[in-house]
Write an enzyme that holds these catalytic residues in place. Structure first.
Site, PDB file in Angstrom:
ATOM      1  N   SER A  10       0.848  -1.192   0.000  1.00 34.39           N
ATOM      2  CA  SER A  10       0.000   0.000   0.000  1.00 34.39           C
ATOM      3  C   SER A  10       0.883   1.241   0.000  1.00 34.39           C
ATOM      4  O   SER A  10       1.665   1.447   0.931  1.00 34.39           O
ATOM      5  CB  SER A  10      -0.884   0.011   1.241  1.00 34.39           C
ATOM      6  N   HIS A  35      -1.085  -1.090  -4.433  1.00 31.42           N
ATOM      7  CA  HIS A  35      -2.380  -0.751  -3.814  1.00 31.42           C
ATOM      8  C   HIS A  35      -2.422   0.751  -3.517  1.00 31.42           C
ATOM      9  O   HIS A  35      -1.565   1.289  -2.826  1.00 31.42           O
ATOM     10  CB  HIS A  35      -2.530  -1.559  -2.527  1.00 31.42           C
ATOM     11  N   ASP A  37      -4.491   3.830  -2.046  1.00 35.31           N
ATOM     12  CA  ASP A  37      -5.564   4.142  -1.089  1.00 35.31           C
ATOM     13  C   ASP A  37      -6.054   5.573  -1.241  1.00 35.31           C
ATOM     14  O   ASP A  37      -5.321   6.523  -0.975  1.00 35.31           O
ATOM     15  CB  ASP A  37      -5.053   3.938   0.341  1.00 35.31           C
ATOM     16  N   MET A  39      -8.686   8.378   0.084  1.00 37.61           N
ATOM     17  CA  MET A  39      -9.514   8.714   1.251  1.00 37.61           C
ATOM     18  C   MET A  39     -10.034  10.137   1.137  1.00 37.61           C
ATOM     19  O   MET A  39      -9.332  11.021   0.631  1.00 37.61           O
ATOM     20  CB  MET A  39      -8.677   8.600   2.519  1.00 37.61           C
ATOM     21  N   HIS A  68      -8.212   1.517  -4.264  1.00 39.86           N
ATOM     22  CA  HIS A  68      -9.167   1.281  -3.170  1.00 39.86           C
ATOM     23  C   HIS A  68      -9.790   2.617  -2.800  1.00 39.86           C
ATOM     24  O   HIS A  68      -9.138   3.466  -2.188  1.00 39.86           O
ATOM     25  CB  HIS A  68      -8.395   0.667  -1.991  1.00 39.86           C
ATOM     26  N   MET A  70     -11.959   4.821  -0.682  1.00 43.65           N
ATOM     27  CA  MET A  70     -12.634   4.969   0.618  1.00 43.65           C
ATOM     28  C   MET A  70     -13.294   6.344   0.606  1.00 43.65           C
ATOM     29  O   MET A  70     -12.882   7.268   1.328  1.00 43.65           O
ATOM     30  CB  MET A  70     -11.611   4.824   1.745  1.00 43.65           C
ATOM     31  N   MET A 139     -11.769  -5.971   4.747  1.00 51.05           N
ATOM     32  CA  MET A 139     -10.980  -5.083   5.602  1.00 51.05           C
ATOM     33  C   MET A 139     -10.736  -5.767   6.950  1.00 51.05           C
ATOM     34  O   MET A 139     -11.691  -6.190   7.610  1.00 51.05           O
ATOM     35  CB  MET A 139     -11.723  -3.756   5.861  1.00 51.05           C
ATOM     36  N   ASP A 175      -6.940  -6.419   3.596  1.00 51.60           N
ATOM     37  CA  ASP A 175      -6.311  -5.111   3.786  1.00 51.60           C
ATOM     38  C   ASP A 175      -6.378  -4.696   5.253  1.00 51.60           C
ATOM     39  O   ASP A 175      -7.470  -4.518   5.799  1.00 51.60           O
ATOM     40  CB  ASP A 175      -7.064  -4.090   2.915  1.00 51.60           C
TER      41      ASP A 175
HETATM   42  C1  DX5 Z   1      -6.351   1.378   5.486  1.00 51.88           C
HETATM   43  C2  DX5 Z   1      -5.844   1.179   4.067  1.00 51.88           C
HETATM   44  C3  DX5 Z   1      -4.764   0.182   3.980  1.00 51.88           C
HETATM   45  C4  DX5 Z   1      -3.551   0.524   4.779  1.00 51.88           C
HETATM   46  C5  DX5 Z   1      -2.939  -0.744   5.248  1.00 51.88           C
HETATM   47  O1  DX5 Z   1      -7.438   2.203   5.468  1.00 51.88           O
HETATM   48  O2  DX5 Z   1      -6.892   0.757   3.216  1.00 51.88           O
HETATM   49  O3  DX5 Z   1      -4.440  -0.142   2.640  1.00 51.88           O
HETATM   50  O4  DX5 Z   1      -2.622   1.291   4.102  1.00 51.88           O
HETATM   51  O5  DX5 Z   1      -1.885  -0.430   6.066  1.00 51.88           O
HETATM   52  P1  DX5 Z   1      -1.193  -1.472   7.033  1.00 51.88           P
HETATM   53  O6  DX5 Z   1      -0.701  -2.613   6.198  1.00 51.88           O
HETATM   54  O7  DX5 Z   1      -0.104  -0.685   7.650  1.00 51.88           O
HETATM   55  O8  DX5 Z   1      -2.240  -1.928   8.027  1.00 51.88           O
HETATM   56 ZN    ZN Z   2      -6.480  -0.127   1.169  1.00 54.23          ZN
END
Ligand code: DX5
Ligand code: ZN
Length: 225
Positions: A10, A35, A37, A39, A68, A70, A139, A175
């Protein structure tokens, strides 16, 4: 075990000021997917970036761009992330009232469609959209931050999703909190793709990228693949 397990670092845990170099480094060190992320400070209590930065990452990604989202609402942004070059575009089951329509829209845009489940959302929430998805993301932390602890009861949910998938061609991605300790638990339950942020990036930099390689190898080895 001969299963083909993918490791998807990620980029949330990367140095955002050097994101292109970080992507090059993790791919050179054995990452199978990247990956990404996204947000919005609304669906999750944190902000990252939008389509222009995702598009800037794209030329660096030689493997698979795994986005991903969010964010809520999500529908108004699907096209922009598809244009940014997402291979997989994953949305949350909790992000809107018309999951079926949103997943169909992702496929219409030419991307593989993924659906993510927050820890409190039952597997049954996606029971009636299974024919519209290419990937289910379970998740194992509450989304929003890297470096959180793995929520162990989610392993049962992974097994449940695996059963629901049956012989369909759908990947299970995990994840949150993936480390050499937790990886074997989810692989045993049916995981195909392991996202890992802190467990890949911790201790390394672009200059010491061999540490990323060692971290990726440690997860692979622990997962038995
Ligand atoms: C959390 C993200 C993950 C995150 C995982 O909201 O979707 O992808 O980066 O991080 P680790 O592996 O550190 O838990
Ligand atoms: Zn993620």
């Amino acid at each position: 075990m001969t299963r083909d397990i993918k490791i998807a670092p990620s980029i949330l845990s990367a140095d955002f000021a050097r994101i292109g170099e970080e992507i090059d480094a993790i791919e050179a060190q054995g990452a199978d997917w990247v990956h990404v992320d996204v947000m919005d400070g609304h669906f999750v209590p944190n902000l990252t970036f939008g389509p222009p930065i995702a598009a800037a990452m794209r030329p660096h990604i030689k493997t698979v761009m795994d986005v991903h989202l969010m964010i809520a609402p999500v529908d108004p942004y699907l096209e922009a992330f598809a244009k940014a070059g997402a291979d997989y575009l994953t949305i949350h089951a909790e992000a809107g009232p018309h999951l079926h329509r949103s997943l169909a829209a992702i496929r219409d845009l030419g991307c593989k469609a993924g659906v993510a489940l927050n820890p409190s959302t039952p597997a049954s929430a996606i029971q009636h959209v299974m024919d519209l998805v290419d990937l289910v993301l379970v998740m194992t932390v509450n989304p929003g931050f890297g470096g959180q602890s793995f929520i162990a009861p989610m392993v049962d949910k992974v097994a449940e999703v695996k059963q629901m998938i049956g012989d369909r061609d759908i990947l299970i991605e995990i994840d949150g909190g993936i480390t050499p300790t937790t990886a074997p638990l989810v692989v045993k339950a049916g995981a195909d793709v392991l996202v890992a942020g802190s467990a890949v990036f911790s201790g390394g930099t672009v200059e010491t990228a061999d540490i990323y390689g060692k971290n990726i190898a440690a997860i692979r080895k622990a997962a038995g693949v």
